[in-house]
Design a protein around this motif. Structure first.
Motif, PDB file in Angstrom:
ATOM      1  N   ILE A   1      87.445  41.376  72.091  1.00 26.11           N
ATOM      2  CA  ILE A   1      87.424  42.677  71.419  1.00 26.11           C
ATOM      3  C   ILE A   1      86.494  43.595  72.189  1.00 26.11           C
ATOM      4  CG2 ILE A   1      87.059  43.868  69.228  1.00 26.11           C
ATOM      5  CD1 ILE A   1      89.316  41.795  69.220  1.00 26.11           C
TER       6      ILE A   1
ATOM      7  N   TRP B   1      91.763  51.950  70.393  1.00 28.63           N
ATOM      8  CA  TRP B   1      90.562  51.124  70.396  1.00 28.63           C
ATOM      9  C   TRP B   1      89.910  51.134  69.011  1.00 28.63           C
ATOM     10  CZ3 TRP B   1      87.690  47.321  71.214  1.00 28.63           C
ATOM     11  CH2 TRP B   1      86.300  47.346  71.213  1.00 28.63           C
TER      12      TRP B   1
ATOM     13  N   ARG C   1      86.734  43.935  62.870  1.00 31.35           N
ATOM     14  CA  ARG C   1      85.554  44.020  61.999  1.00 31.35           C
ATOM     15  C   ARG C   1      85.852  43.540  60.589  1.00 31.35           C
ATOM     16  NH1 ARG C   1      84.992  49.538  61.486  1.00 31.35           N
ATOM     17  NH2 ARG C   1      86.124  49.411  59.518  1.00 31.35           N
TER      18      ARG C   1
ATOM     19  N   ARG D   1      86.432  47.392  74.711  1.00 31.04           N
ATOM     20  CA  ARG D   1      87.136  48.619  75.045  1.00 31.04           C
ATOM     21  C   ARG D   1      87.972  48.426  76.308  1.00 31.04           C
ATOM     22  NH1 ARG D   1      86.764  54.375  74.178  1.00 31.04           N
ATOM     23  NH2 ARG D   1      88.664  55.147  75.197  1.00 31.04           N
TER      24      ARG D   1
ATOM     25  N   GLN E   1      89.093  47.802  66.730  1.00 34.32           N
ATOM     26  CA  GLN E   1      87.755  47.524  66.202  1.00 34.32           C
ATOM     27  C   GLN E   1      87.772  47.306  64.697  1.00 34.32           C
ATOM     28  OE1 GLN E   1      85.884  51.109  68.076  1.00 34.32           O
ATOM     29  NE2 GLN E   1      84.237  49.676  68.521  1.00 34.32           N
TER      30      GLN E   1
END
Length: 297
Positions: free
Chosen positions: A250, A273, A281, A252, A277
């Motif tokens: 994970i 992106w 998360r 960029r 995330q």
């Protein structure tokens, strides 16, 4: 509306009126923009249980199900019947489609979320303003008067068929504007497959990967059906080696490397992106799939 016609967001709002003692969510559900739903909202699965169908069962390799409730957190404006159909196919294809680890699922669904929007729409949304048409499509940049004629303004709605036939004329195997190919082969599926040549190629790819012969050039509308919408995205994912890129983690850099394959010239690198995330998360789609069990071991 029946439950299957309600959107995920609408279902959460309805859940606020549930009587005392009704099942409650054990963790906040996500609504628009990733915001927590109001306290006391029912977990989507409690109401959508009858709609889950095959997606409630584990696949043969021990992967947990991808449910309509899970998808509803990512696509809060999608009707539950659509989510249910997508969930069933995604669950069945986790291992063979190589969306079988948290990182792979985060990257796969992060791209899909950007492609189809919050409503998980399976055919292209062509509701553009004149400015949007001129910014996105070279045809309309060269023909600004037609952008004003067919784009959405205060005086008239957008004309999606006219837009598609012009934006996609003489591209990806399509004929000219008069052929109607732009509209016939507009973006469909979770990857938004576009163009006659790509529909023709997917006919062969689908037979190779999924063992079912369907002529998508002859029946392009089938790519708006959840099973084939899923398969078209998985075919692109597999044939372009994207699981390996997702295995970088994970980051960029990993997200951007995948976006460059999906849509190199897009202005949505940061947005994609951001989706990755958020999915990672919040752990939207669970853990890793178990390895296939060998008989006698």
């Amino acid at each position: 509306k029946g439950a299957g016609d309600m959107t995920a967001t609408a279902l959460r709002a309805y859940a606020d009126t549930a009587p005392s003692g009704a099942p409650r969510a054990t963790a906040p559900a996500l609504g628009r923009g990733g915001q927590a739903a109001p306290r006391g909202a029912l977990h989507l699965a409690a109401l959508a249980g009858p709609l889950q169908g095959a997606a409630r069962t584990l696949d043969p390799h021990g992967c947990g199900p991808i449910t309509a409730a899970d998808l509803g957190k990512l696509f809060p404006d999608a009707p539950l019947r659509r989510l249910d159909g997508l969930a069933a196919e995604l669950t069945a294809r986790q291992l063979t489609g190589k969306i079988d680890t948290p990182a792979r699922r985060a990257h796969f669904f992060g791209q899909v979320r950007q492609e189809v929007g919050s409503d998980g729409r399976l055919d292209e949304n062509l509701n553009y303003s004149p400015a949007g048409l001129k910014a996105l499509f070279s045809y309309f940049a060269k023909h600004p008067a037609e952008a004003e004629l067919y784009g959405r303004t205060d005086k008239h709605p957008a004309n999606p068929e006219a837009i598609a036939n012009r934006a996609y004329a003489n591209r990806n195997g399509n004929g000219d504007v008069a052929s109607g190919d732009g509209w016939l082969f507009r973006g469909r599926g979770l990857k938004q497959l576009t163009g006659r040549a790509n529909y023709r190629a997917f006919t062969q790819t689908h037979a190779r990967l999924f063992g079912e012969r369907i002529d998508f050039e002859k029946h392009p509308e089938k790519l708006s059906e959840p099973p084939y919408a899923v398969r078209s995205a998985l075919a692109f994912w597999l044939d372009n080696g994207l699981p390996a890129k997702a295995d970088a983690g994970i980051t960029r850099a990993a997200a951007d490397s995948i976006t460059a394959v999906v849509n190199f010239h897009t202005d949505s690198y940061a947005a994609r992106w951001g989706h990755v995330q958020r999915i990672a998360r919040d752990g939207l789609f669970g853990g890793e799939c178990a390895a296939p069990r060998v008989a006698g071991k």
